[in-house]
Structure formats: C-alpha cells, structure tokens
Design a protein around this motif. Structure first.
Motif, PDB file in Angstrom:
ATOM      1  N   ASP A 234       0.820  -1.218   0.000  1.00 17.68           N
ATOM      2  CA  ASP A 234       0.000   0.000   0.000  1.00 17.68           C
ATOM      3  C   ASP A 234       0.852   1.266   0.000  1.00 17.68           C
ATOM      4  O   ASP A 234       0.394   2.329  -0.426  1.00 17.68           O
ATOM      5  CB  ASP A 234      -0.939   0.013   1.210  1.00 17.68           C
ATOM      6  CG  ASP A 234      -2.050  -1.026   1.094  1.00 17.68           C
ATOM      7  OD1 ASP A 234      -2.375  -1.418  -0.053  1.00 17.68           O
ATOM      8  OD2 ASP A 234      -2.573  -1.465   2.132  1.00 17.68           O
ATOM      9  N   LEU A 260      -2.305  -6.502  -8.538  1.00 21.74           N
ATOM     10  CA  LEU A 260      -3.358  -5.486  -8.550  1.00 21.74           C
ATOM     11  C   LEU A 260      -4.740  -6.086  -8.350  1.00 21.74           C
ATOM     12  O   LEU A 260      -5.683  -5.364  -8.005  1.00 21.74           O
ATOM     13  CB  LEU A 260      -3.308  -4.695  -9.864  1.00 21.74           C
ATOM     14  CG  LEU A 260      -2.071  -3.806 -10.069  1.00 21.74           C
ATOM     15  CD1 LEU A 260      -2.196  -2.991 -11.340  1.00 21.74           C
ATOM     16  CD2 LEU A 260      -1.858  -2.880  -8.876  1.00 21.74           C
ATOM     17  N   LYS A 261      -4.859  -7.387  -8.553  1.00 23.33           N
ATOM     18  CA  LYS A 261      -6.144  -8.051  -8.309  1.00 23.33           C
ATOM     19  C   LYS A 261      -6.603  -7.816  -6.861  1.00 23.33           C
ATOM     20  O   LYS A 261      -7.797  -7.652  -6.596  1.00 23.33           O
ATOM     21  CB  LYS A 261      -5.990  -9.554  -8.564  1.00 23.33           C
ATOM     22  CG  LYS A 261      -7.245 -10.382  -8.290  1.00 23.33           C
ATOM     23  CD  LYS A 261      -8.272 -10.222  -9.394  1.00 23.33           C
ATOM     24  CE  LYS A 261      -9.461 -11.147  -9.165  1.00 23.33           C
ATOM     25  NZ  LYS A 261     -10.480 -11.013 -10.223  1.00 23.33           N
ATOM     26  N   SER A 264      -6.301  -1.982  -3.556  1.00 25.67           N
ATOM     27  CA  SER A 264      -7.423  -1.068  -3.354  1.00 25.67           C
ATOM     28  C   SER A 264      -7.722  -0.340  -4.662  1.00 25.67           C
ATOM     29  O   SER A 264      -6.862  -0.240  -5.548  1.00 25.67           O
ATOM     30  CB  SER A 264      -7.090  -0.046  -2.272  1.00 25.67           C
ATOM     31  OG  SER A 264      -6.031   0.798  -2.707  1.00 25.67           O
ATOM     32  N   ASP A 265      -8.939   0.189  -4.791  1.00 26.09           N
ATOM     33  CA  ASP A 265      -9.311   0.915  -6.010  1.00 26.09           C
ATOM     34  C   ASP A 265      -8.393   2.118  -6.220  1.00 26.09           C
ATOM     35  O   ASP A 265      -8.037   2.447  -7.351  1.00 26.09           O
ATOM     36  CB  ASP A 265     -10.771   1.378  -5.926  1.00 26.09           C
ATOM     37  CG  ASP A 265     -11.751   0.220  -5.995  1.00 26.09           C
ATOM     38  OD1 ASP A 265     -11.337  -0.865  -6.479  1.00 26.09           O
ATOM     39  OD2 ASP A 265     -12.916   0.387  -5.577  1.00 26.09           O
ATOM     40  N   THR A 266      -8.023   2.776  -5.117  1.00 26.32           N
ATOM     41  CA  THR A 266      -7.149   3.951  -5.218  1.00 26.32           C
ATOM     42  C   THR A 266      -5.800   3.585  -5.804  1.00 26.32           C
ATOM     43  O   THR A 266      -5.265   4.288  -6.683  1.00 26.32           O
ATOM     44  CB  THR A 266      -6.947   4.593  -3.831  1.00 26.32           C
ATOM     45  OG1 THR A 266      -8.206   4.926  -3.280  1.00 26.32           O
ATOM     46  CG2 THR A 266      -6.084   5.841  -3.932  1.00 26.32           C
ATOM     47  N   LYS A 268      -5.066   0.862  -7.598  1.00 27.55           N
ATOM     48  CA  LYS A 268      -5.248   0.438  -8.996  1.00 27.55           C
ATOM     49  C   LYS A 268      -5.306   1.648  -9.916  1.00 27.55           C
ATOM     50  O   LYS A 268      -4.654   1.677 -10.967  1.00 27.55           O
ATOM     51  CB  LYS A 268      -6.554  -0.364  -9.135  1.00 27.55           C
ATOM     52  CG  LYS A 268      -6.507  -1.779  -8.603  1.00 27.55           C
ATOM     53  CD  LYS A 268      -7.877  -2.425  -8.779  1.00 27.55           C
ATOM     54  CE  LYS A 268      -7.909  -3.827  -8.172  1.00 27.55           C
ATOM     55  NZ  LYS A 268      -9.267  -4.410  -8.209  1.00 27.55           N
ATOM     56  N   GLU A 269      -6.093   2.637  -9.517  1.00 25.71           N
ATOM     57  CA  GLU A 269      -6.257   3.818 -10.352  1.00 25.71           C
ATOM     58  C   GLU A 269      -4.939   4.546 -10.552  1.00 25.71           C
ATOM     59  O   GLU A 269      -4.664   5.085 -11.642  1.00 25.71           O
ATOM     60  CB  GLU A 269      -7.282   4.757  -9.697  1.00 25.71           C
ATOM     61  CG  GLU A 269      -7.625   5.981 -10.541  1.00 25.71           C
ATOM     62  CD  GLU A 269      -8.138   5.618 -11.937  1.00 25.71           C
ATOM     63  OE1 GLU A 269      -7.794   6.352 -12.892  1.00 25.71           O
ATOM     64  OE2 GLU A 269      -8.843   4.595 -12.084  1.00 25.71           O
ATOM     65  N   LYS A 284      -6.367  -4.004 -17.314  1.00 27.70           N
ATOM     66  CA  LYS A 284      -7.678  -4.249 -16.700  1.00 27.70           C
ATOM     67  C   LYS A 284      -8.261  -5.566 -17.187  1.00 27.70           C
ATOM     68  O   LYS A 284      -8.845  -6.339 -16.408  1.00 27.70           O
ATOM     69  CB  LYS A 284      -8.624  -3.101 -17.020  1.00 27.70           C
ATOM     70  CG  LYS A 284      -8.272  -1.794 -16.320  1.00 27.70           C
ATOM     71  CD  LYS A 284      -9.204  -0.663 -16.754  1.00 27.70           C
ATOM     72  CE  LYS A 284      -8.814   0.659 -16.111  1.00 27.70           C
ATOM     73  NZ  LYS A 284      -9.672   1.780 -16.552  1.00 27.70           N
TER      74      LYS A 284
END
Length: 329
Positions: A234, A260-261, A264-266, A268-269, A284
């Motif tokens: 993280d 990345l699976k 967190s969404d943050t 990943k983005e 993706k």
C-alpha cells in the motif's frame, strides 16, 4: 550439530572461568583471535549435549547442564578483559562488517550498490585499483552502477594499469578500512525494531496480521514502531508518476495483474493513470481474466512488487525518503 574448529574453541572458551579464558586468549595469534571471535559472536544457542561432547574432546570434565549463548555482547565483554579497548573495537567492527579474511574478500561481500555509492566519490585511479582486486563478476556489477562518464574514466585507468606498487595498495587498503569498512560495520548495528520490520515485510498477509495483533496486545509501542518502519504494498501509493512508470516496466505483467487483483481501487487507479489508455485497458482485461485467485498468490505477487521497488531504490533509480515520500531519482 556439526561445528568447525573455531566454533568448538568458542564453545570451550565460553564454558571456562574468565581467568582461564583470559590466559588462553592472551596466547592466541591475532588471526586466531579473529576466527574464534567471529565464531563466538555468531554461535547462537548450543545444546548442552553438544557442550559436553566438546568438553570431552578437550579432556575437560565440566558436566555442563545448560545452554550457552554466543553473541556480539558476550564476545566483546570477554575480549575487553584481555585486550585494549581500541583493539577490541577494531575486532568487533570487523566481525560485524562483511565476512572475509582480507580487505578484498570483505569488499567482495559488500552489496554492489553500497560499494558503488561509496566509490563514485573517490578518484578514478583509486576505484580502478579496487575493481582490479575484487572478483570480476562483482567488479562488473559495481561498474555498471557508476555514473557513465566516471565509469569510463575508471575503465581507461584499468586498461593502462600496470603492477600497483605495494605502498599504494597498502594506502588504498588503509583508507578503505578506516573510512568505508568502519562506517559500514557501524551501520550494520540495526535497531531490533528495524530487523523485525524487515521480517514482517516478508510475512504473508495472514501471518503478519496474526502476529502483529498478538504483539499489539503485549507491547503496543513496539507494534507501532515496527508498523511505522515497514514498507508495504500500500505504501507504493507514495510513488510519483515517473517512479510508478519505472516500477511498471520492471515487473512481469502476469505478476502485476495478480498483485493489482488484490489492490485497493485507489492504488489500482494510480497504476492505470501511469499507463497509456491502451496499456491500461489491457491490464484491466488481464486482471478481469484472472477470475478467483488465492490470497497467497496475490500476497506473493505484491511482495515481488515491493521487493522490486526496494531494489530500484537501492540502486538509486527511485528514492524512498525515510518511509515518508517516494520519488524518481
């Protein structure tokens, strides 16, 4: 338990009364003192049965019943009883530093990134002498990490180098011993919380959570210190754009998708933003195509990404600034 000669001698000296061990140390040659001191400092726990066997070999009827603990502290304490403090300090620094009987053996066991970082501030001729004395494979890795122009200066001097005069060689050895090795040995005395943070960084998520929770119950202060020193997956959120892009290029695509699976969404983005639109879509799709995955596999992939980031930081390609900020060098 198989022990070497110096290790057996270390066990025997630890079993003897101080007045006897002092007399034995006083009769040892300097190289023997080093060998026995290294063995003693790294001995760890020795079972009582092993102690008894060794004592019998030396015809000593000591009947030991407990365990002996060989450590840096016990070694230093014993040496101080027979040698001057400055000599003891020198021996202990050599023990704590890289292994090897000669200065060049020791340099061969120093991380190439650490050695390159030191040598880049030396004269090219000095660096040429050093690289000519260490193993070719180690010299090659160090050379590759030096600034390009400086590295070429070193190469040219190595090509023109003839036999190095003994006095010059001794001067380089003396400088390395006084400045580099001495500082390196001192820097190796890690805080126990730093050691534990490194260990926690290598635990899988389930084990880390379980052990950290138990530690918080026993010693919340230590748990908080360790957590602050840890660098986790993280924490990659602190990388800037160029740093993220370099990390993306350095990690296998299959491992990247797996890591990345479970991100967190943050996070990943952040990674998607640092890819081209086409590359982000492909990543993706790769993540979606994985389907259900084992948490253990995700943890392993994330650990690989963290280790890669640390390797890039160690070679100066990205900077992880005191665990607070990360940026590209």
């Amino acid at each position: 338990m198989h022990l070497t000669g110096p290790q057996k001698a270390a066990v025997l000296l630890l079993t003897l009364a101080d007045r006897h061990s002092e007399k034995l140390f006083a009769r040892l040659h300097e190289d023997e003192i080093k060998d026995v001191s290294i063995a003693m400092a790294t001995l760890g726990a020795v079972d009582a049965s092993v102690v008894e066997t060794i004592c019998k070999e030396f015809c000593e009827n000591l009947g030991a019943t407990g365990k002996l603990i060989g450590s840096y502290e016990t070694t230093e304490r014993m040496l101080l009883k027979t040698l001057p403090p400055d000599r003891v300090a020198q021996i202990m620094e050599e023990i704590r530093g890289p292994a090897g009987r000669t200065m060049w053996d020791k340099l061969g066991n120093v991380s190439e990134s650490v050695l390159a970082n030191y040598l880049k501030n030396e004269y090219p001729q000095t660096v040429a002498v050093v690289l000519s004395k260490v193993r070719p494979d180690h010299a090659a890795r160090v050379l590759a990490l030096l600034p390009e122009g400086f590295a070429m200066e070193v190469v040219m001097r190595m090509l023109r180098m003839e036999t190095v005069q003994k006095e010059a060689l001794e001067g380089v050895e003396r400088t390395l011993k006084m400045e580099f090795m001495s500082n390196l040995a001192r820097s190796h005395r890690q805080d126990s919380h730093e050691v534990m943070a490194d260990i926690f960084n290598n635990l899988d998520r389930a084990a880390e959570g379980r052990i950290m929770a138990a530690l918080e119950e026993r010693n919340r202060e230590s748990a908080e210190r360790i957590r602050a020193l840890m660098f986790t997956f993280d924490d990659l959120i602190r990388l800037d754009g160029p740093g993220v892009q370099l990390l993306l290029r350095s990690v296998d695509k299959e491992k990247l998708a797996l890591a990345l699976k479970g991100a967190s969404d943050t996070l990943k983005e952040m990674f998607f933003r640092n890819l081209s639109e086409r590359a982000a879509k492909m990543l993706k799709d790769d993540i979606a195509a994985l389907g259900a995955v084992r948490l253990r596999d995700v943890d392993e992939a994330q650990a690989i990404m963290v280790a890669t980031a640390k390797d890039l930081a160690a070679t100066g390609q990205i900077l992880l600034d005191d665990g607070q900020e990360a940026m590209i060098a």
